[in-house]
Design an enzyme around this catalytic site. Structure first.
Site, PDB file in Angstrom:
ATOM      1  N   GLU A   1     -32.252 -16.384 -46.671  1.00 44.16           N
ATOM      2  CA  GLU A   1     -32.027 -14.690 -46.842  1.00 44.16           C
ATOM      3  C   GLU A   1     -33.381 -14.041 -47.036  1.00 44.16           C
ATOM      4  O   GLU A   1     -33.505 -13.031 -46.355  1.00 44.16           O
ATOM      5  CB  GLU A   1     -31.040 -14.594 -47.864  1.00 44.16           C
TER       6      GLU A   1
ATOM      7  N   HIS B   1     -18.823 -16.356 -55.155  1.00 44.52           N
ATOM      8  CA  HIS B   1     -18.690 -15.441 -53.950  1.00 44.52           C
ATOM      9  C   HIS B   1     -17.613 -14.343 -53.813  1.00 44.52           C
ATOM     10  O   HIS B   1     -17.273 -13.797 -53.050  1.00 44.52           O
ATOM     11  CB  HIS B   1     -17.827 -16.583 -53.049  1.00 44.52           C
TER      12      HIS B   1
END
Lengths: 346, 369
Positions: free
Chosen positions: A76, A145
């Site tokens: 990322e 998450h």
């Protein structure tokens, strides 16, 4: 625009409605913008050959190929930086984070490289980039998450932060974000992807855009203002329907944009109803609701409040896994109803 | 008699040229030099081992490097007078890197570096005036006083970046844009020996190699990341090999011709679509890490003095030109005088220009479409 208002005139008599779910609205928005401007491209994990982890980019790679739809390795920080650099040099990237939780790996690039550069360069270097992906809680994906990042990114000058609720929001705001010359953080919601909404012909037009920074009053009301964003807007409307049976008319404001916050629309509503409840999925401390309450205190609407403003938020805990616990970690319709009644002293 | 012998002997002689009141005898127009041979990683052949330097180039490189040197020393002065505040990371000693790179790429190529950026800001086209005025935080600064030392920008120059290592993925992204747009341009992405261990650099290496991005990754190895020597920070100090599957070149960063030939090679490599390449420039900074670091607690004054006397990049170039009759002592002195004036004028401007107006405070948050 004048052109769109002409469309509105035509569609007023018989608005042709088509059902589009949020996922497809996002997909069509990207497709149209990819077609419109060859500088636009999409990169992220699994966006190409997998059709998108949540299928939001389905079909795009088949149509546009490797150059415009790029599968990245699981890095990322690297690919967000690459996306920002591409924006520096004249392209218009859409950088997908598989979920916004993973953006923390790349947050320096979003804030220090994207958000601040236009200011630091005194206007010499714009950064026309969209970061998008699902934000907030899902179902059973547990603590790492499920975080909502609206408050984190909403805190930072130089960013636009958008949080659509329905398909019209998703379509109009994503098109606007891609056309915007500034870095836009686009917070989707996984649980909304499969939800269908009717879209008028006007909304389906390829140049339909919604203004970033403008909230929408989804439901008119007179007794109390509910301000929300993303999935919770739907809960507010559901709560309003229940409360209407008891004679309480809620005005539901869909923020649509977290930053810049449309304080004027909230103020106008509060000045009408005299009562305010904010509803969000994120944690309470230093959150979206906290900001709204502070701004109402500091502005003209304060004098119209007949009761203190109250926030309904996610519970201040990491998201648990067990269904019963998870269900009680996020705002439910009954929480909203309970809070409204409390504020109205019912 | 010697004078006439020189004139007739040299094949590449200029005729006598009048410069002011002096006559310059037999300045050669160019000379072939042999830069130090570069160590190679995963490359069969490397940069050219001979470099041609024309008199014009030599004078231009000298002028540019000396301007950078004097500009940084002026910044040192202004900082000590508290007219420059905050961070100030000076580049003196490393001039051959910025000059050599600029000499080997095109103005249409792209460059991004970290916070020790004043030299590159200059070579990429920003005037000394605008640089010093940015350091002093005035409205005439290249970023209107809003950026400061680490945030100066120009066409095809993306700063100046304050977060160690972040500029490397950005540079790879610029390279992606070059490839995407098919413009045959390359991006030079610089980082230091301290940054060389950053994970995001390896992420950039991976994607650049995968996608064959036209990116030249350059490690400016000045032996210290702040106060930490390379031996104390890096399990492998072979920075030119750290790209692993990416070919690498180790370059004498004190020799402007060595740098130039290496970057030319690297740029050709990238433009040919072969993918990225890594370069390590061995260089040295005379100042400490920044103005708040005297720079002698982690290295000896003797070491600094030794580099200054034996490897100074500007001295090396000057001596090369003088010993090959490419310029005269007077000529060089004249250039020095001119530069001194440019710096003084720029400093005067930087001191006297007003600060930005308060109504600038909230400008440049968003670009209006």
């Amino acid at each position: 625009s004048h052109f769109l208002s002409c469309l509105v005139e035509f569609s007023k008599t018989s608005p042709a409605a088509v059902q589009v779910n949020v996922r497809d609205a996002l997909n069509q928005a990207m497709d149209e913008e990819l077609e419109r401007d060859e500088r636009v491209f999409l990169l992220g994990e699994e966006v190409a050959q997998y059709d998108g982890a949540y299928k939001v980019s389905r079909g795009l790679w088949k149509k546009y190929g490797d150059k415009r739809i790029i599968d990245t390795p699981i890095t990322e920080m690297g690919f967000a930086g690459i996306a920002v650099g591409a924006a520096f040099a004249g392209l218009r990237p859409i950088c997908e984070f598989m979920t916004w939780n993973f953006s923390m790996q790349a947050i320096d690039q979003v804030i220090n490289s994207a958000a601040k550069t236009y200011y630091m360069s005194a206007g010499a270097q714009p950064v026309p980039i969209v970061f998008r992906g699902p934000n907030g809680s899902s179902a059973g994906v547990a603590a790492q998450h499920s975080q909502c990042f609206a408050a984190w990114y909403g805190h930072c000058p130089g960013l636009k932060v958008v949080s659509p609720w329905n398909s019209e929001d998703a379509r109009g705001l994503l098109k606007a974000a891609i056309r915007d010359n500034n870095p836009v953080v686009f917070l989707e919601n996984e649980l909304m992807y499969g939800v269908p909404f009717d879209l008028s012909e006007e909304v389906m037009h390829k140049d339909f855009v919604l203004p970033i920074g403008k909230a929408k009053v989804e439901r008119q009301g007179t007794h109390i203002t509910l301000v929300s964003h993303s999935r919770c807007v739907g809960f507010c409307l559901d709560a309003a329907a229940v409360l209407a049976k008891e004679g309480v008319e809620c005005e539901v404001v869909n923020l649509r944009t977290i930053r810049p916050l449309d304080v004027e629309t909230i103020e106008a509503s509060v000045m009408k109803t005299g009562h305010l409840v904010t509803v969000e999925g994120g944690w309470p401390q230093y959150g979206v609701g906290a900001e709204i309450c502070a701004r109402i205190m500091e502005g003209p609407a304060f004098n119209y409040l007949d009761a203190p403003a109250v926030r309904v938020t996610g519970v201040d805990i990491p998201m648990p896994y067990a269904k019963i616990l998870e269900d009680h970690s996020v705002p439910q319709i009954k929480d909203i109803i309970f809070t409204v009644k409390k504020v109205l002293n019912m | 008699d010697l004078y006439f012998l020189c004139v007739y002997r040299s094949l590449m002689c200029h005729s006598l040229s009048l410069q002011g009141a002096r006559m310059v005898a037999s300045t050669r127009s160019f000379a072939d030099f042999t830069p130090q041979k570069c160590e190679l990683h995963r490359l069969e052949a490397g940069p050219s081992e001979t470099a041609v330097l024309t008199r014009e180039q030599g004078l231009q490189y000298y002028r540019t490097m000396q301007t950078m040197r004097r500009m940084e020393l002026k910044a040192d002065q202004l900082y000590k007078q508290k007219i420059i505040r905050g961070f100030c990371h000076l580049y003196d000693g490393q001039e051959a890197c910025a000059m050599g790179i600029e000499a080997g790429i095109n103005p249409t190529d792209h460059l991004i570096t970290a916070y020790r950026a004043h030299g590159y800001t200059f070579t990429r086209g920003v005037s000394v005036r605008e640089i010093l005025a940015e350091l002093t935080g005035r409205r005439g600064g290249v970023a209107k006083g809003k950026g400061g030392s680490m945030h100066m920008y120009a066409k095809h120059f993306y700063g100046g970046n304050g977060i160690v290592g972040a500029q490397v993925p950005l540079g790879a992204g610029v390279a992606l844009a070059c490839q995407y747009q098919g413009n045959n341009q390359v991006c030079v992405a610089l980082y230091g020996d301290g940054a060389a261990n950053q994970g995001q650099i390896f992420e950039s290496f991976n994607m650049a190699a995968l996608w064959k991005l036209p990116c030249i990754f350059i490690c400016e190895n000045n032996k210290f990341g702040m106060g930490t020597s390379v031996e104390r920070s890096s399990a492998s100090t072979d920075y030119f090999k750290r790209g692993d599957y990416i070919p690498g070149i180790k370059v004498d960063g004190m020799d402007v011709l060595c740098v130039r030939e290496a970057i030319k090679f690297a740029a050709d490599y990238c433009r040919a679509g072969k993918g990225p390449i890594v370069m390590e420039l061995e260089t040295y900074r005379y100042h400490g890490h920044s103005m708040s670091d005297p720079g002698v607690s982690y290295r000896s004054r003797e070491e600094i003095q030794e580099v200054r006397s034996k490897s100074d990049p500007i001295t090396m170039l000057k001596e090369r030109m003088l010993s090959n009759n490419m310029a005269s002592v007077e000529e060089i002195k004249e250039i020095d005088v001119e530069i001194r004036k440019v710096i003084e004028d720029a400093a005067q401007f930087a001191i006297s220009d007003p600060e930005p107006p308060l109504d600038e405070l909230c400008n440049h948050i968003f670009s209006v479409s």
